[in-house]
Design a protein around this motif. Sequence first.
Motif, PDB file in Angstrom:
ATOM      1  N   LYS A  63      62.421  34.840 101.260  1.00 44.33           N
ATOM      2  CA  LYS A  63      61.872  33.520 101.555  1.00 44.33           C
ATOM      3  C   LYS A  63      60.821  33.143 100.512  1.00 44.33           C
ATOM      4  O   LYS A  63      60.432  33.954  99.675  1.00 44.33           O
ATOM      5  CB  LYS A  63      61.262  33.520 102.961  1.00 44.33           C
ATOM      6  N   ALA A  64      60.356  31.921 100.588  1.00 41.78           N
ATOM      7  CA  ALA A  64      59.409  31.400  99.595  1.00 41.78           C
ATOM      8  C   ALA A  64      58.117  32.211  99.558  1.00 41.78           C
ATOM      9  O   ALA A  64      57.513  32.379  98.505  1.00 41.78           O
ATOM     10  CB  ALA A  64      59.096  29.930  99.889  1.00 41.78           C
ATOM     11  N   GLY A  65      57.675  32.743 100.684  1.00 44.36           N
ATOM     12  CA  GLY A  65      56.435  33.515 100.724  1.00 44.36           C
ATOM     13  C   GLY A  65      56.601  34.945 100.232  1.00 44.36           C
ATOM     14  O   GLY A  65      55.648  35.711 100.200  1.00 44.36           O
ATOM     15  N   GLY A  66      57.807  35.349  99.873  1.00 40.46           N
ATOM     16  CA  GLY A  66      58.051  36.702  99.388  1.00 40.46           C
ATOM     17  C   GLY A  66      58.541  37.650 100.472  1.00 40.46           C
ATOM     18  O   GLY A  66      58.749  38.833 100.229  1.00 40.46           O
ATOM     19  N   GLU A  67      58.719  37.143 101.693  1.00 41.75           N
ATOM     20  CA  GLU A  67      59.185  37.979 102.799  1.00 41.75           C
ATOM     21  C   GLU A  67      60.716  38.079 102.769  1.00 41.75           C
ATOM     22  O   GLU A  67      61.413  37.093 102.613  1.00 41.75           O
ATOM     23  CB  GLU A  67      58.739  37.357 104.132  1.00 41.75           C
ATOM     24  N   TRP A  68      61.200  39.310 102.938  1.00 41.08           N
ATOM     25  CA  TRP A  68      62.643  39.530 102.993  1.00 41.08           C
ATOM     26  C   TRP A  68      63.146  39.257 104.407  1.00 41.08           C
ATOM     27  O   TRP A  68      62.524  39.659 105.397  1.00 41.08           O
ATOM     28  CB  TRP A  68      62.999  40.965 102.621  1.00 41.08           C
ATOM     29  N   VAL A  69      64.291  38.576 104.497  1.00 39.79           N
ATOM     30  CA  VAL A  69      64.941  38.270 105.763  1.00 39.79           C
ATOM     31  C   VAL A  69      66.397  38.685 105.636  1.00 39.79           C
ATOM     32  O   VAL A  69      66.975  38.610 104.552  1.00 39.79           O
ATOM     33  CB  VAL A  69      64.836  36.752 106.079  1.00 39.79           C
TER      34      VAL A  69
END
Length: 175
Positions: free
Chosen positions: A106-112
């Motif tokens: 995601k844009a914040g660097g979190e993996w989904v």
Amino acid sequence: MRISYLFMPLLSFMVLTQPLAAQAAVGEPTDQGNEAMPNAMSHIMVAPNIDIQNIRDPFLSSFEKNRIEEAKRFKNRRQLPENKRKREVLEFFDLSTLKLVATYKKAGGEWVASVQDSTGKAYTVRRGNYIGKRGGRIEKIDGQTIYLVEQTINPAGEIVDRQVTLTMAEVNDNL
């Protein structure tokens, strides 16, 4: 015949009194120099030391022993933290029926990640979600793999962490 009945008590009296006199003579030294009988207390037997804590119960069958150990493990199962919270949707599926379809950042660097069940319905998961019947918590997601930690109970009844992975390579191999 009546005479024998009269002599019977006299005969039995003589037989019974004779051993008492013989026993009294045995304990005393005689003229021949024989010694007295040894003291009976010198031959006292001492019971062996028994480890009461680790002794096997002869009345407890192996089946009952296994049931008691299983009950102890079940008691530990109640102490697992996953059982004290509300279960998520993906915890009702066995981990082997779930497939990792996609992972993205995601844009914040979190993996989904996107996980698909056996019916084809997709679910979005992120770090901290729970998956599988054993309550595996997602610890990390990267480009190809979801890393889970399941708390299980080993045969000794202790709670231990076990790492499980769900990879996308398994899905790509089947295509």
